[in-house]
Design a protein around this motif. Sequence first.
Motif, PDB file in Angstrom:
ATOM      1  N   ARG A  90     -23.502  14.290  10.884  1.00 10.21           N
ATOM      2  CA  ARG A  90     -24.964  13.815  11.355  1.00 10.21           C
ATOM      3  C   ARG A  90     -25.550  15.162  11.832  1.00 10.21           C
ATOM      4  O   ARG A  90     -26.844  15.141  11.751  1.00 10.21           O
ATOM      5  N   TRP A 136     -32.170   7.048  12.133  1.00 10.08           N
ATOM      6  CA  TRP A 136     -31.947   5.966  11.037  1.00 10.08           C
ATOM      7  C   TRP A 136     -30.558   5.512  11.229  1.00 10.08           C
ATOM      8  O   TRP A 136     -30.202   4.311  11.271  1.00 10.08           O
ATOM      9  N   LEU A 137     -29.607   6.352  11.128  1.00  9.19           N
ATOM     10  CA  LEU A 137     -28.186   5.986  11.155  1.00  9.19           C
ATOM     11  C   LEU A 137     -28.176   5.652  12.353  1.00  9.19           C
ATOM     12  O   LEU A 137     -26.804   4.583  12.621  1.00  9.19           O
ATOM     13  N   THR A 138     -28.412   6.088  13.384  1.00 10.97           N
ATOM     14  CA  THR A 138     -27.980   5.391  14.727  1.00 10.97           C
ATOM     15  C   THR A 138     -28.574   3.994  15.159  1.00 10.97           C
ATOM     16  O   THR A 138     -27.958   3.095  15.433  1.00 10.97           O
ATOM     17  N   THR A 180     -29.355   1.847  12.542  1.00  8.14           N
ATOM     18  CA  THR A 180     -28.653   0.962  11.646  1.00  8.14           C
ATOM     19  C   THR A 180     -27.076   0.577  12.177  1.00  8.14           C
ATOM     20  O   THR A 180     -26.438  -0.072  11.466  1.00  8.14           O
ATOM     21  N   PHE A 222     -24.577   2.726  11.839  1.00  4.69           N
ATOM     22  CA  PHE A 222     -23.688   3.556  11.063  1.00  4.69           C
ATOM     23  C   PHE A 222     -22.482   4.217  11.987  1.00  4.69           C
ATOM     24  O   PHE A 222     -22.890   5.111  12.615  1.00  4.69           O
ATOM     25  N   GLN A 270     -18.536   0.996   4.978  1.00  2.00           N
ATOM     26  CA  GLN A 270     -19.751   0.916   5.562  1.00  2.00           C
ATOM     27  C   GLN A 270     -20.852   1.427   4.741  1.00  2.00           C
ATOM     28  O   GLN A 270     -20.604   2.589   4.498  1.00  2.00           O
ATOM     29  N   ALA A 303     -24.966   2.785   4.587  1.00  2.00           N
ATOM     30  CA  ALA A 303     -26.166   2.849   4.914  1.00  2.00           C
ATOM     31  C   ALA A 303     -27.030   3.304   3.843  1.00  2.00           C
ATOM     32  O   ALA A 303     -26.891   4.539   3.269  1.00  2.00           O
ATOM     33  N   VAL A 314     -30.703   5.305   3.444  1.00  7.05           N
ATOM     34  CA  VAL A 314     -31.515   6.205   4.317  1.00  7.05           C
ATOM     35  C   VAL A 314     -32.835   6.266   3.477  1.00  7.05           C
ATOM     36  O   VAL A 314     -32.686   7.033   2.554  1.00  7.05           O
TER      37      VAL A 314
END
Length: 478
Positions: free
Chosen positions: A39, A49-51, A53, A55, A61, A63, A65
């Motif tokens: 990350r 964005w990852l935080t 959603t 992920f 899983q 994601a 982006v």
Amino acid sequence: MMSQNAPAIGIHEMMRFAPPSDAAVPLHAVFAEDLAAWRATLPDTAQHWLTATGFAAQAGQVALVPGADGALAMAVVGMGGPQDRARLRFVLGGAVARLPALTFSLATDLPPDLREAEVLGWLLAAYRFTRFRPVTPQEIARLVAPEGIDAPRLEVMARAEALIRDLINTPASHLGPEELEGAALAVAEPFGAQLRVIRGEDLLTQNFPLIHAVGRAATRAPRLLDMTWGATGPQITLVGKGVCFDTGGLNLKPGASMGLMKKDMGGAAHVLGLAQMIMALNWPVRLRVLIPAVENAVAGNAMRPGDILIARNGLSVEVNNTDAEGRLVLADALSLADEAAPDLLVCMATLTGAARVALGGDLAPFFTDDVGLAAALMQAGGQMHDPVWQMPFHAPYEALIEPGIADLDNAPAGGMGGAITAALFLRRFVAQTPRFVHFDVYGWQASAAAARPKGGLGQGVRALLAAIPDVLDADKQG
């Protein structure tokens, strides 16, 4: 001639790699233990964005982006932690259904022990049974072949798995002995293999009495398929149970047990898939495939409980249950194979419920007296994400298959050790071949899993593909 009702067993276009493309979306496969470090390499917007959603790189899983323009900039698949990877397989393949139908390029250098297996899982996840409900390739995410893999070999394995699944999934109304013959011909012809077929009453005149006895009550004639390919090298003979539908015969199955009997030709499907891989990879061997193709039906001329049959090799068999027919047809085919004493004889069959009780549906048991072959198969099963497990030819159980009024009993009373007694029965028809292995496969995925949709499933064929060359090479060195 190939019947018009034979299943479509051509290459599934969606199970190929996509051609390289500048438009391919980067795909990152991220292990949970590496998430924080990975990350930190991303732009702030992607990290946010990852935080947002949630992920966390959990196994499977996904994601998606977006970039600054709102278009998809990259996809991320969680590979889980070490414990996940110890109990799961085809994690990457399991994510295919959650990705949009775009072309992706793998942006992560997966560890060598996972790379080809996970990429193969992607190809296997693209399988759809399209015989009665077409699916266009554009509906499924595609992957560009990553560097450092043997892409042609992986595609060969994926095509073989598609063949196995297609054949098992095809209902008996569209896949009887004649159509199975057509499927074998379709496998043979592209490689110049020869297919000889013995049908109907000719089975008696050419000494295949057990195959004839099992199949004679059906309206669709029984037959023995005999495919050969290659002129030099070690001889490998594959024997596959081809019971296209099993009613149980006069020992009629209850409806609940009959529901999946379209898959009772799964052994034939497996050996055809393995043969297709061997020929496509151009192994320097002499290959033979023997498939007794029958239906176990009910009619006035059906074999009866208590009948005694004389097998091709002269052994007498008391039929104490007409629903134990698979070992009967295999006995004649194994006898024929054994007459040539091949370097390796492989038998594959959906043979016993006892094997499922012992190991469940996901783990394919095999029986062999060859220590080197057993070790190679166990190792290859792990490497190829194709789990197998050795079971014993337990000699003290031999007495259970001896009824007293005949040499052999096809269905010993008591039911204990059923997978072992069936394997021991088959071994009685292999007298001259030094290396013999029998697989009792389920051939079915009861509920969808990663890269394994519900339905027909190949088991043990990739393990065999990896193990056989090692065993034959050891023979040369020895």
